[in-house]
Design an enzyme around this catalytic site. Structure first.
Site, mmCIF file in Angstrom:
data_model
loop_
_atom_site.group_PDB
_atom_site.id
_atom_site.type_symbol
_atom_site.label_atom_id
_atom_site.label_comp_id
_atom_site.label_asym_id
_atom_site.label_seq_id
_atom_site.Cartn_x
_atom_site.Cartn_y
_atom_site.Cartn_z
ATOM 1 N NE ARG A 237 92.589 19.986 18.704
ATOM 2 C CZ ARG A 237 93.623 20.149 17.732
ATOM 3 N NH1 ARG A 237 94.722 20.565 18.203
ATOM 4 N NH2 ARG A 237 93.405 19.759 16.437
ATOM 5 C CD GLU A 266 93.089 27.439 20.813
ATOM 6 O OE1 GLU A 266 93.034 27.115 19.726
ATOM 7 O OE2 GLU A 266 93.961 27.026 21.714
ATOM 8 C CG HIS A 284 96.290 26.321 17.849
ATOM 9 N ND1 HIS A 284 95.015 25.935 18.433
ATOM 10 C CD2 HIS A 284 97.026 25.333 17.235
ATOM 11 C CE1 HIS A 284 94.765 24.711 18.011
ATOM 12 N NE2 HIS A 284 96.011 24.196 17.331
#
Length: 325
Positions: A237, A266, A284
Site C-alpha cells: 500500500r 495514487e 498497481h
C-alpha cells in the site's frame, strides 16, 4: 421470483464475473474510473450486494445502501477503502480476497526487485533508442544472488517473497509484530527489529497492511538507516512510505533505488518521482494475472453466494454482523 441484483463498481471481464452472472442480475459501472460516494449511492441503491473495486465506502454510503445491501465484497486483499465500522453498524458484511493473489503479488515484488537491481527499464529504453555503446561498463547494476533481503511483514505475501528469495540464495531477515515460527521454518528467515533490518538489508520489501500504525512506516529517518546501495520495494500500500521523503532519498543518493507498484496518493505521484531514473514504477498491477483476477472474482462470488443465501462470507472481515432478516 426475481433474481437478486449485484452492482460492480468498476469494469471487470466476463470471465471474472461468470459465476455471478449464472445466479444474479449483474450491473456494472462501464467507466474505467472510481465512482464518487454520491455516484455509488445513486448507482447501487436497491442492490442486494456490491462488488467494490477501486471505490471508497464511507459512513454515508453504508447508511444509504443499508436498506437493501447485505455485503460489500471487496475485490482485493486490502480493504482500507471501506469503513468497516460503518458497514458493521449498518448490518452490512465486508469480505476480501486473501490467498488467491499471494503468488501473483510475490512474483511481482521480485519482478520489481530484479528490474530495479539490474536496471531493466533503462536497458530496454537504451536498446529501443538505438544506442550502440554496448561495452562492459554500460548500465552496471547490482547482483541479487547471495545478498540480504529484509521483509517488512511476515504474513502470506511476505512469506511467499521469502520463498522466492531462497532460490536466489539470499539471507532473509523479517520483522513483524512478533516472531513467526512458521515463517522461519518455511523460509529460514531470521527475525530482526525494524532498525536492524533496515541497516543490514541490501533489499527491503514492504508487505504490511495499511493501518494507522503502518502509515509512513518508512520515512526520512528509516530511509537514512538503509545502506546507500539498498533498493526499496513496495507493492503493498502506497501510504506505508512517505513518498516525498523517498523522492528526496533517491535524488540525493541516500538509497540506490526503488521499485513501486503503489503510491501514497495514487494515481498521482509525488512531485519529482517520475523524473528519477533510479526508480521502477508500475500502475498497481501486482495481482494482475489472468489466474489471480479470475480467482479473485470467484472468491467475491462465493462470498456473495454465502451472504445472499443467509450465511456468512467465506473470507469475512466483520463476522460480528448478524444475518440480516
Amino acid at each position: 421470483m426475481s433474481k437478486s441484483r449485484v452492482y460492480v463498481t468498476y469494469p471487470l471481464g466476463d470471465n471474472i464475473l461468470a459465476l455471478l452472472r449464472e445466479r444474479y442480475e449483474v450491473v456494472m459501472n462501464p467507466e474505467e474510473r472510481s465512482l464518487s460516494p454520491e455516484e455509488l449511492i445513486e448507482n447501487a441503491r436497491g442492490f442486494d450486494a456490491v462488488l467494490t473495486v477501486s471505490v471508497g465506502v464511507n459512513e454515508e454510503v453504508a447508511r444509504a445502501l443499508a436498506s437493501s445491501c447485505k455485503i460489500f465484497a471487496n475485490y482485493g486483499v486490502g480493504y482500507n477503502n471501506i469503513d468497516v465500522e460503518a458497514a458493521t453498524k449498518h448490518g452490512i458484511y465486508v469480505s476480501n480476497t486473501p490467498d488467491v493473489l499471494t503468488d501473483a503479488t510475490a512474483d511481482f515484488a521480485f519482478a520489481l526487485l530484479l528490474s530495479a537491481a539490474r536496471r531493466v527499464v533503462e536497458c530496454d529504453s537504451y536498446v529501443r533508442a538505438g544506442k550502440k555503446n554496448w561495452g562492459p561498463m554500460n548500465l552496471i547494476g547490482t547482483q541479487v544472488s547471495g545478498k540480504t533481503i529484509g521483509i517488512l511483514g511476515g504474513g502470506r505475501i511476505g512469506k511467499a517473497v521469502a520463498k522466492r528469495a531462497q532460490g536466489f540464495n539470499m539471507r532473509i531477515l523479517y520483522t513483524d509484530q512478533r516472531p513467526n515460527p512458521d515463517f522461519e521454518a518455511e523460509t529460514g528467515g531470521i527475525f530482526a527489529e525494524k532498525n536492524t533490518l533496515l541497516s543490514e538489508s541490501d533489499f527491503v520489501a514492504v508487505h504490511v497492511p495499511l493501518l494507522p500504525s503502518t502509515r509512513h512506516l518508512i520515512g526520512a529517518e528509516e530511509l537514512g538507516l538503509m545502506k546507500s546501495s539498498a533498493i526499496l520495494i513496495n507493492d503493498s500500500r502506497g501510504p506505508i512510505i512517505d513518498e516525498q521523503a523517498l523522492v528526496t532519498a533517491l535524488r540525493e543518493g541516500v538509497i540506490a533505488g526503488a521499485g513501486l507498484d503503489v503510491f501514497e496518493f495514487e494515481p498521482e505521484l509525488a512531485p519529482g518521482l517520475a523524473e528519477l531514473p533510479n526508480v521502477v514504477l508500475a500502475p498497481h498491477v501486482a495481482s494482475s494475472t489472468t489466474e489471480a483476477r479470475v480467482a479473485m472474482g470467484e472468491l467475491c462470488a462465493r462470498n456473495i453466494f454465502a451472504v445472499l443465501g443467509g450465511g456468512t462470507p467465506v473470507t469475512c472481515v466483520n463476522p460480528e454482523v448478524g444475518v440480516k432478516a
